[in-house]
Design an enzyme around this catalytic site. Structure first.
Site, PDB file in Angstrom:
ATOM      1  N   ARG A  44       0.848  -1.192   0.000  1.00 11.07           N
ATOM      2  CA  ARG A  44       0.000   0.000   0.000  1.00 11.07           C
ATOM      3  C   ARG A  44       0.882   1.240   0.000  1.00 11.07           C
ATOM      4  O   ARG A  44       1.433   1.622   1.035  1.00 11.07           O
ATOM      5  CB  ARG A  44      -0.920  -0.010   1.227  1.00 11.07           C
ATOM      6  CG  ARG A  44      -1.900   1.142   1.244  1.00 11.07           C
ATOM      7  CD  ARG A  44      -2.911   1.009   2.374  1.00 11.07           C
ATOM      8  NE  ARG A  44      -3.752   2.188   2.398  1.00 11.07           N
ATOM      9  CZ  ARG A  44      -3.386   3.350   2.947  1.00 11.07           C
ATOM     10  NH1 ARG A  44      -2.235   3.455   3.550  1.00 11.07           N
ATOM     11  NH2 ARG A  44      -4.205   4.383   2.889  1.00 11.07           N
ATOM     12  N   SER A 113     -13.026  -3.379   1.028  1.00 10.65           N
ATOM     13  CA  SER A 113     -13.223  -2.739   2.334  1.00 10.65           C
ATOM     14  C   SER A 113     -14.710  -2.546   2.587  1.00 10.65           C
ATOM     15  O   SER A 113     -15.423  -2.011   1.734  1.00 10.65           O
ATOM     16  CB  SER A 113     -12.550  -1.359   2.370  1.00 10.65           C
ATOM     17  OG  SER A 113     -11.169  -1.474   2.226  1.00 10.65           O
ATOM     18  N   LYS A 142      -3.920   5.331   8.815  1.00 13.96           N
ATOM     19  CA  LYS A 142      -4.657   5.652   7.592  1.00 13.96           C
ATOM     20  C   LYS A 142      -5.552   6.857   7.886  1.00 13.96           C
ATOM     21  O   LYS A 142      -6.650   6.716   8.410  1.00 13.96           O
ATOM     22  CB  LYS A 142      -5.497   4.431   7.162  1.00 13.96           C
ATOM     23  CG  LYS A 142      -6.060   4.522   5.761  1.00 13.96           C
ATOM     24  CD  LYS A 142      -6.559   3.163   5.271  1.00 13.96           C
ATOM     25  CE  LYS A 142      -7.056   3.219   3.842  1.00 13.96           C
ATOM     26  NZ  LYS A 142      -8.381   3.800   3.693  1.00 13.96           N
TER      27      LYS A 142
END
Lengths: 212, 212
Positions: A44, A113, A142
């Protein structure tokens, strides 16, 4: 490409380039965490351009393939397809699962998600292999993650889920076990492994807690 | 998917969501510029998430397909493939042309940014349909564009090119003709069309200058 097995959700480590100290640091963290029992890695790198992302993904694949541990790419289906990664993870604002599947092909792992009952209801019944459910707890890794859903929210989404789920968001050795008890197949972590003084030990401790 | 024809480089309009005022504004700008003679559009939304990008690309395709004008996506090969756009444009830090081609397939148009003789030498001999060469002049539309190469730089790269080239960077009605005289097949513009009071007229004037 590795075959999908939901046991790979058990200890799902998201590699963060800032916490790991760059591309080389992510490979080193992955190898250490793998030695400690990590079962899946996600790359990521939202701030990176795709050429650097593809290069790093290929390095990770070279490191992880001999270990039989899958590598999933966050968001960028094109990078996943180009490097032959084992799968892709999409959020609610990324490509739709249907569009993503067109790009990565039928065999690749596809994760989605899910952070609310509404998103759970709208999730496609077919074509998605797992849900990442959260953020369960408040997370600093995040910044654009939504508000924490708590263990009750996790349990409700686990009951609603049509596929295995991995819990995500603020998970560490002290709260990991509680998410498993709510119905998660495993936990996804960033800072509980990345940037830890001993990522191998951090992974091993988490795995022990999850399996306890 | 439309077949590639290098004549489509003549008036290449890059749609900018800020200058056009959002997704709807980009569709309106495209339709107006098409009426004025624009020959190709590129969707370039570097700040957008992919789901919004794909939605906007599909709207543009619905508008442009009846007109036979190709739509190219900037950077995101996955979005291009998912929506069935006519092609993709990649910069030097985006997916490599070889990786991009794997994702978009053999028929799609593939463009590559080239800004120096070194990049020209490293450009693949096969698989790329055109080069976007520049920035020819100083531009404010793309903050991360390199230093201007000027008309001499453009002419040198035009001579070195193995495929048709489109000139880009700070091009407007007063300097467009000079880039054609340096060997460009056409010009790529952002602010010379997007955000202009009359994009149709702006496109028509540019086309007249290019063809003069």
């Amino acid at each position: 490409m590795l075959r999908w097995n939901a046991d790979a959700l058990k200890l799902y480590v998201i590699l963060d380039p800032v916490l790991c100290g760059g591309g080389r640091g992510m490979v080193e963290t992955a190898l250490a965490a793998a030695a400690g029992g990590a079962t899946l890695f996600q790359l990521r790198t939202p701030q990176w351009k795709k050429r650097a992302m593809a290069e790093c993904a290929r390095e990770l694949l070279r490191a992880l393939r001999p270990l039989g541990i899958p590598l999933i790419i966050d968001d960028h289906a094109d990078v996943a397809a180009a490097v032959g990664a084992d799968g892709l993870h999409v959020g609610q604002a990324d490509l739709s699962p249907e569009d993503a599947r067109k790009v990565i092909g039928p065999q690749a792992i596809l994760g989605l998600s899910v952070g609310s009952m509404e998103e759970a209801k709208l999730a496609p019944k077919l074509g998605v292999d797992y849900w990442g459910v959260g953020p369960v707890f408040t997370t600093t890794s995040k910044p654009d993650a939504g508000e924490a859903i708590g263990l009750e929210g996790l349990a409700a989404l686990a009951r609603a889920a049509t596929v295995p789920i991995v819990a995500i968001g603020g998970i560490n050795r002290t709260n990991a076990r509680s998410t498993i008890e709510c119905g998660a197949r495993g936990v996804a972590v960033i800072s509980a492994v990345c940037g830890q003084p001993d990522p191998e030990d951090a992974a091993r401790t988490l795995l022990t807690v999850i399996e306890s």
